[in-house]
Design a protein around this motif. Structure first.
Motif, short mmCIF file in Angstrom:
data_model
loop_
_atom_site.label_atom_id
_atom_site.label_comp_id
_atom_site.label_asym_id
_atom_site.label_seq_id
_atom_site.Cartn_x
_atom_site.Cartn_y
_atom_site.Cartn_z
N PHE A 87 47.58 31.87 65.26
CA PHE A 87 46.20 32.30 65.01
C PHE A 87 46.17 33.59 64.19
CE2 PHE A 87 42.07 34.16 65.89
CZ PHE A 87 41.23 33.06 65.86
N ALA A 88 47.01 34.54 64.58
CA ALA A 88 47.05 35.81 63.85
C ALA A 88 47.47 35.60 62.40
CB ALA A 88 48.02 36.77 64.54
N ASP A 89 48.38 34.65 62.18
CA ASP A 89 48.81 34.35 60.80
C ASP A 89 47.66 33.79 59.98
OD1 ASP A 89 51.34 35.24 61.35
OD2 ASP A 89 52.22 33.24 61.59
N ARG A 90 46.84 32.96 60.61
CA ARG A 90 45.70 32.38 59.87
C ARG A 90 44.66 33.46 59.53
NH1 ARG A 90 43.73 27.00 62.88
NH2 ARG A 90 42.30 26.99 61.10
N GLU A 91 44.45 34.36 60.48
CA GLU A 91 43.53 35.48 60.20
C GLU A 91 44.03 36.30 59.01
OE1 GLU A 91 43.84 37.26 64.14
OE2 GLU A 91 41.68 37.13 64.34
N LEU A 92 45.31 36.65 59.08
CA LEU A 92 45.89 37.48 58.03
C LEU A 92 45.87 36.78 56.68
CD1 LEU A 92 47.30 40.12 57.38
CD2 LEU A 92 49.48 39.07 58.01
N SER A 93 46.14 35.48 56.70
CA SER A 93 46.13 34.71 55.45
C SER A 93 44.75 34.77 54.79
CB SER A 93 46.52 33.26 55.75
OG SER A 93 46.37 32.46 54.59
N ASN A 94 43.70 34.63 55.58
CA ASN A 94 42.34 34.69 55.02
C ASN A 94 42.06 36.05 54.37
OD1 ASN A 94 41.76 32.12 55.80
ND2 ASN A 94 40.30 32.66 57.40
N PHE A 95 42.45 37.12 55.06
CA PHE A 95 42.16 38.45 54.52
C PHE A 95 43.01 38.74 53.28
CE2 PHE A 95 41.19 39.18 59.20
CZ PHE A 95 39.86 38.81 59.02
N ASN A 96 44.25 38.23 53.28
CA ASN A 96 45.08 38.38 52.09
C ASN A 96 44.48 37.64 50.91
OD1 ASN A 96 47.04 40.01 53.23
ND2 ASN A 96 48.35 38.30 53.84
N LYS A 97 43.96 36.44 51.15
CA LYS A 97 43.34 35.66 50.06
C LYS A 97 42.11 36.39 49.51
CE LYS A 97 44.88 31.08 51.56
NZ LYS A 97 44.47 29.80 52.18
N ARG A 98 41.36 36.99 50.41
CA ARG A 98 40.16 37.75 49.96
C ARG A 98 40.57 38.92 49.09
NH1 ARG A 98 37.08 42.33 52.47
NH2 ARG A 98 34.87 42.09 51.91
N PHE A 99 41.57 39.66 49.53
CA PHE A 99 42.02 40.82 48.76
C PHE A 99 42.60 40.37 47.42
CE2 PHE A 99 44.77 44.18 47.35
CZ PHE A 99 44.12 45.34 47.72
N GLU A 100 43.41 39.32 47.44
CA GLU A 100 44.05 38.83 46.22
C GLU A 100 43.01 38.33 45.22
OE1 GLU A 100 47.15 36.11 47.09
OE2 GLU A 100 47.89 36.02 45.02
N TYR A 101 41.97 37.67 45.72
CA TYR A 101 40.91 37.18 44.82
C TYR A 101 40.26 38.36 44.09
CZ TYR A 101 36.95 34.29 43.31
OH TYR A 101 36.00 33.61 42.55
N ALA A 102 40.00 39.44 44.81
CA ALA A 102 39.40 40.63 44.19
C ALA A 102 40.40 41.31 43.25
CB ALA A 102 38.93 41.61 45.26
N ALA A 103 41.66 41.34 43.65
CA ALA A 103 42.68 42.01 42.83
C ALA A 103 42.88 41.30 41.50
CB ALA A 103 44.00 42.07 43.61
N GLN A 104 42.67 39.99 41.48
CA GLN A 104 42.90 39.22 40.27
C GLN A 104 41.61 38.86 39.54
OE1 GLN A 104 45.21 35.90 41.71
NE2 GLN A 104 47.09 37.10 41.85
N SER A 105 40.49 39.29 40.04
CA SER A 105 39.21 38.91 39.45
C SER A 105 39.07 39.43 38.01
CB SER A 105 38.06 39.48 40.30
OG SER A 105 36.82 39.23 39.65
N ARG A 106 38.53 38.59 37.16
CA ARG A 106 38.21 39.01 35.79
C ARG A 106 36.73 39.38 35.68
NH1 ARG A 106 42.33 40.22 36.13
NH2 ARG A 106 44.24 39.36 35.25
#
Length: 457
Positions: A87-106
């Protein structure tokens, strides 16, 4: 070297000096920002939808309960530990995806707006782990998907979203005179209604009274999310539902106006009116000015944004164009201190880092250490936008320590440092000189991340 206006566009409105953004904004910084308001396709980070995520939590909770009640054994303890980690891994994966989306946003201006409104309609997993897997999906479904629409659309989407309804306990609210209210000892819950008036629309000085809180709370009784124990086949687990049996019957009076509509429509009409209220226009204008201009923005700036809101009936792209065209937004004397999330995100974008395991760990450590992990605000008011909240001596110490450690460890290339020295604006001349004399690229990156220049946007 980038110009002042380009630096302002990239940092004040955007999310840092990424190489691609520097190139894209070079000819017309203001035009680059305005183009981002026309983007139609912005799906957000790829995560499971909110309904599936809420169902997943209940399945996880049921499995945990089953295991906890079984005979004590090493095997059971191992399974429980594996379940918690999964469960903790799934939580972390979601937050990482959110951060990565913003980090790579054009479209970083657009991304900043998403984060602004997500914080305005804040939900927090603190004490509400049930919504933990669904927070990023909530942001996609209620906030991001309405950035091209009106404030009224976003308000309705946010406060009727299952994640918000669960977070602020409206799924437990029952009209005292409803069918369910007459049969049970449970009653009205004012939490969501109060926050709608105080935090989402009118503001604390918006002129409402306790009787208005009660009226709105009555109007949105029966609005629920989840429905995990419902026997009604029309209630789909994890999704919004309206329960007529829980809804308080009768006419309600909000801010002096009578609402004699039936059922779900009563609350919708009230929210639509609140979204267009003069106090809401003033409140949203003030928050936008504080986020994009200064902690204490000029009164004229707030008035211009307020008029834009009212004339356009809360059309968000129109309001955001007005914001970009404000002279004060480009005034060198007005600055904003980066929040920790903004600071870490800008560091990743400016040094153009790939989000590998080591960088993810640095990001996570930085956000936790600097006290702004995603969706963990202490209250429904969300995170503060003001420098005084983030710039205490202890907070600055943690920030500088993270900057120095990150700069040394993230592996900035010599080519990247040379490029940064070339493009950093004139106001960073002292920093550029120090970076050029650094003993290594790592030391140069550390100097930049810990510098006064990098703390402001």
């Amino acid at each position: 070297m980038i110009s002042f206006s380009q630096n302002r566009a990239l940092n004040r409105f955007g999310l840092g000096l990424s190489p691609s953004d520097v190139k894209a904004s070079s000819a017309d910084p203001k035009g680059w920002l305005l183009q981002q308001l026309q983007v139609q396709q912005d799906p957000g980070p790829k995560v499971a939808d909110a309904a599936s995520s809420l169902v997943a939590f209940h399945e996880w909770k049921s499995t945990r309960k089953l295991l906890s009640g079984s005979e004590d054994s090493d095997k059971k303890n191992g399974e429980l530990k594996a379940l918690q980690k999964s469960f903790a891994d799934r939580e972390l994966s979601n937050f990482n995806k959110r951060f990565e989306y913003a980090a790579q946003s054009r479209t970083p201006f657009r991304e900043r707006l998403v984060q602004f409104y997500s914080n305005h309609f804040s939900v927090s997993r603190k004490g509400k782990r049930i919504i933990s897997l669904a927070c990023v999906a909530y942001e996609n479904e209620a906030i991001r998907s309405n950035l091209n629409n009106s404030f009224s659309d976003m308000l309705l989407a946010a406060v009727s979203h299952p994640v918000m309804l669960i977070y602020l306990d409206n799924d437990r609210s029952i009209g005292p005179d409803s069918v369910a209210g007459r049969k049970s000892k449970r009653g009205l819950n004012e939490n969501l209604a109060r926050e709608i008036l105080e935090l989402h629309t009118l503001g604390v000085s918006g002129g409402y009274k306790q009787k208005d809180v009660l009226a709105l709370a009555n109007m949105i009784t029966g609005w629920g999310g989840g429905g995990f124990k419902s026997k009604n086949p029309r209630v789909k687990p994890g999704e919004f539902y309206f329960s007529k049996h829980r809804h308080q019957p009768g006419t309600q009076v909000l801010l002096g106006k009578q609402y004699n509509f039936e059922g779900l429509e009563q609350g919708r009409r009230a929210l639509t009116d609140l979204a267009l209220d003069f106090s809401t226009a003033r409140f949203i204008a003030t928050k936008l000015a504080k986020h994009f201009i200064a902690d204490n923005p000029p009164a004229e700036v707030i008035s211009i944004l307020e008029r834009s809101f009212l004339i356009s009936k809360g059309h968000l792209p129109t309001l955001h164009r007005t914001l970009v065209n404000l002279e004060a937004a480009w005034d060198p004397a007005l600055k904003k201190f980066r929040t920790p999330y903004d600071y870490v995100l800008s560091a990743v974008r400016t040094i153009d880092l790939s989000m590998g395991g080591r960088i993810k760990k640095f990001v996570r450590t930085g956000l936790v250490t600097m006290n702004q992990p995603p969706f963990l605000a202490n209250s429904p008011a969300g995170w503060s936008d003001e420098a005084r909240y983030w710039s205490s001596s202890s907070a600055l110490k943690k920030r500088v320590e993270w900057g120095l450690a990150a700069g040394s460890a993230i592996g900035a290339s010599p080519r990247m440092i040379e490029w940064l020295i070339t493009v950093l604006p004139a106001e960073a001349d002292n920093l550029k000189l120090a970076m050029s004399r650094a003993a290594s690229p790592a030391q140069a990156a550390s100097l930049m991340l810990a510098s006064p220049y990098f703390q402001w946007r």
